[in-house]
Design an enzyme around this catalytic site. Structure first.
Site, PDB file in Angstrom:
ATOM      1  N   GLU A 158       0.901  -1.037   0.021  1.00  9.11           N
ATOM      2  CA  GLU A 158       0.021  -0.089  -0.021  1.00  9.11           C
ATOM      3  C   GLU A 158       0.728   1.247   0.036  1.00  9.11           C
ATOM      4  O   GLU A 158       0.557   2.296   0.835  1.00  9.11           O
ATOM      5  CB  GLU A 158      -0.873  -0.274   1.157  1.00  9.11           C
ATOM      6  CG  GLU A 158      -1.834  -1.100   1.202  1.00  9.11           C
ATOM      7  CD  GLU A 158      -2.923  -1.046   2.480  1.00  9.11           C
ATOM      8  OE1 GLU A 158      -2.696  -0.493   3.323  1.00  9.11           O
ATOM      9  OE2 GLU A 158      -3.755  -2.104   2.337  1.00  9.11           O
ATOM     10  N   GLU A 263      -6.043 -11.114  -0.867  1.00 11.50           N
ATOM     11  CA  GLU A 263      -6.778 -10.584   0.164  1.00 11.50           C
ATOM     12  C   GLU A 263      -8.557 -10.436  -0.502  1.00 11.50           C
ATOM     13  O   GLU A 263      -9.079  -9.417  -0.426  1.00 11.50           O
ATOM     14  CB  GLU A 263      -6.530  -9.168   0.611  1.00 11.50           C
ATOM     15  CG  GLU A 263      -5.213  -9.235   0.933  1.00 11.50           C
ATOM     16  CD  GLU A 263      -4.601  -7.880   1.809  1.00 11.50           C
ATOM     17  OE1 GLU A 263      -5.567  -7.131   2.188  1.00 11.50           O
ATOM     18  OE2 GLU A 263      -3.532  -7.701   1.784  1.00 11.50           O
TER      19      GLU A 263
HETATM   20  C1  XIL Z   1      -6.279  -6.464   8.326  1.00  8.69           C
HETATM   21  C2  XIL Z   1      -6.616  -7.660   9.163  1.00  8.69           C
HETATM   22  O1  XIL Z   1      -7.656  -8.909   8.342  1.00  8.69           O
HETATM   23  C3  XIL Z   1      -7.305  -7.503  10.373  1.00  8.69           C
HETATM   24  O2  XIL Z   1      -7.611  -8.536  11.160  1.00  8.69           O
HETATM   25  C4  XIL Z   1      -6.634  -6.336  11.250  1.00  8.69           C
HETATM   26  O3  XIL Z   1      -7.287  -5.860  12.203  1.00  8.69           O
HETATM   27  C5  XIL Z   1      -6.486  -5.296  10.203  1.00  8.69           C
HETATM   28  O4  XIL Z   1      -5.733  -5.377   9.058  1.00  8.69           O
HETATM   29  N1  XIL Z   1      -5.020  -4.619   3.582  1.00  8.69           N
HETATM   30  C6  XIL Z   1      -3.761  -5.488   4.227  1.00  8.69           C
HETATM   31  C7  XIL Z   1      -4.331  -6.361   5.336  1.00  8.69           C
HETATM   32  O5  XIL Z   1      -2.981  -5.516   3.636  1.00  8.69           O
HETATM   33  O6  XIL Z   1      -3.297  -6.692   5.964  1.00  8.69           O
HETATM   34  C8  XIL Z   1      -5.366  -5.846   6.148  1.00  8.69           C
HETATM   35  O7  XIL Z   1      -5.602  -7.007   6.987  1.00  8.69           O
HETATM   36  C9  XIL Z   1      -6.713  -5.649   5.293  1.00  8.69           C
HETATM   37  C10 XIL Z   1      -6.225  -4.543   4.459  1.00  8.69           C
END
Ligand code: XIL
Length: 372
Positions: A158, A263
């Site tokens: 990011e 994701e």
């Molecule tokens: C999220 C997790 O799913 C949660 O459990 C945590 O509280 C916050 O982070 N982008 C990413 C991930 O790269 O690491 C994030 O994961 C969601 C957005």
């Protein structure tokens, strides 16, 4: 009378067997074996084996796992030089035991980062040199520990905004654009055989695609390895448009890297702002934003299912460019989306429901592979 009771019994048995068999018994990972890895994120309940039913699903359906939280810098190195690897060790052991393609997430990211990272011994902001050295020691410790075992890393997460500019994170403010090549170089040195990825959300916005492609080309021209771009796919029913998303896949592949769909989950709930997944941007609970507390209406469920099938059809069309498709979790009850971006909602974004049952879409996703 006896006959009627017996008949009713047989009928009830048939119905209950049908329910139990509603999933064909086939697995996602077998169906997609010759296409790409099918992955899931694992959080602490799965890693510690306290969510046994999820672990069973992971073993049956997934060929790749990624650490949802336990490899983030605030957990791995909460204080400078004090490392905590217990959870990450268990995560890697689970993946190895089950012969999975193990992914580390993430090495350099502006979120879930310990406070000490940018503060020097004098209490002031660190110099360029100190930050470089801290990045190097963090990356070497983590990547070095799992050398040859973790097969790929989201090296930088990011760093680019939707308009194609660099996020004004501390990494950027102190080191400028060079923090990205440096992170990849440190990771490459720590494990020359691990695959290295740049990962981001909304990575289909045209200006963002352009900058990420530029980064890929820049790294390659300097002999610094980058193997893939990870497209976080925290999406909704309407956004993004599939054509825009597809263009991003083909643009990244044309730049000479594989695409990881990372994701992934599709939320059928309304969103206050589209598909941004910046974890710091949360809004307070509002009942109007939580419309389906008692289950999804059939029409929304159908729309949601079709959206998953559209995405998987696209992935299959571009299977030569795609290395992995990873869901961000197993069952709806443990999805981070229940708390993001609105806290305390009931969301339905994943492939397995709150009773640990495969949703009907799982068999449909499996069936897509028969013709493609
Ligand atoms: C999220 C997790 O799913 C949660 O459990 C945590 O509280 C916050 O982070 N982008 C990413 C991930 O790269 O690491 C994030 O994961 C969601 C957005």
């Amino acid at each position: 009378m006896k006959k009627i009771i017996a008949l009713a019994g047989i009928l009830a048995l048939t119905v209950s067997c049908k329910t139990a068999q509603s999933s064909s018994g086939n697995s996602l990972k077998d169906a997609y074996k010759n296409k790409f890895y099918i992955g899931t994120a694992m959080d602490l309940p799965q890693i510690h084996g306290t969510d046994v039913k999820s672990d069973d699903i992971i073993r049956k359906h997934f060929s790749s796992v990624v650490a949802e939280n336990c490899m983030k810098s605030m957990f791995i190195q909460p204080e400078e030089g004090k490392f905590f690897f217990d959870d990450a060790d268990k995560f890697v052991a689970f993946g190895e035991k089950n012969k999975m393609f193990i992914i580390g997430h993430t090495l350099v990211w502006h979120s879930q980062l310990p406070k000490w990272f940018f503060i020097g011994k004098d209490g002031k902001e660190v110099s360029e040199e100190v930050l470089k050295q801290r990045m190097k020691s963090h990356i070497s410790a983590l990547v070095g520990r799992y050398k040859g075992r973790v097969k790929g890393y989201d090296v930088v997460n990011e760093a680019i905004m939707e308009d194609g500019s660099y996020r004004k994170s501390k990494f950027y403010e102190i080191l400028g654009e060079e923090f990205i090549p440096l992170a990849f170089q440190f990771a490459q040195e720590a494990d020359p055989n691990a695959e290295l990825y740049y990962n981001d959300y909304n990575e289909w916005y045209p200006e963002k695609v352009k900058t990420v492609v530029k980064i890929v080309k820049n790294l390659k021209s300097r002999g610094i390895r980058i193997d893939g771009v990870g497209m976080q796919t925290h999406v909704g029913l309407d956004t993004p448009a599939l054509q825009e998303y597809e263009k991003a896949i083909t643009d990244y592949a044309a730049a000479g890297v594989k695409v990881n769909i990372t994701e992934m989950e599709i939320s059928p709930l309304p969103s206050p702002w589209g598909t941004s997944a910046n974890v710091a941007d949360k809004v307070a609970y509002d009942a109007k934003m939580n419309p389906y507390t008692k289950g999804l209406p059939q029409n929304v469920q159908t729309e949601w299912e079709n959206r998953y099938l559209d995405f998987f059809n696209l992935f299959l069309k571009h299977q030569d460019k795609i290395r992995r498709v990873t869901l961000w979790g197993v069952t709806d009850n443990q999805s981070w989306k229940n708390d993001f971006p609105v806290k305390g909602r009931t969301d339905y974004p994943l492939l397995f429901d709150r009773n640990y049952q495969a949703k009907p879409v799982v068999d449909k996703i499996i069936d897509l592979t028969k013709s493609k």
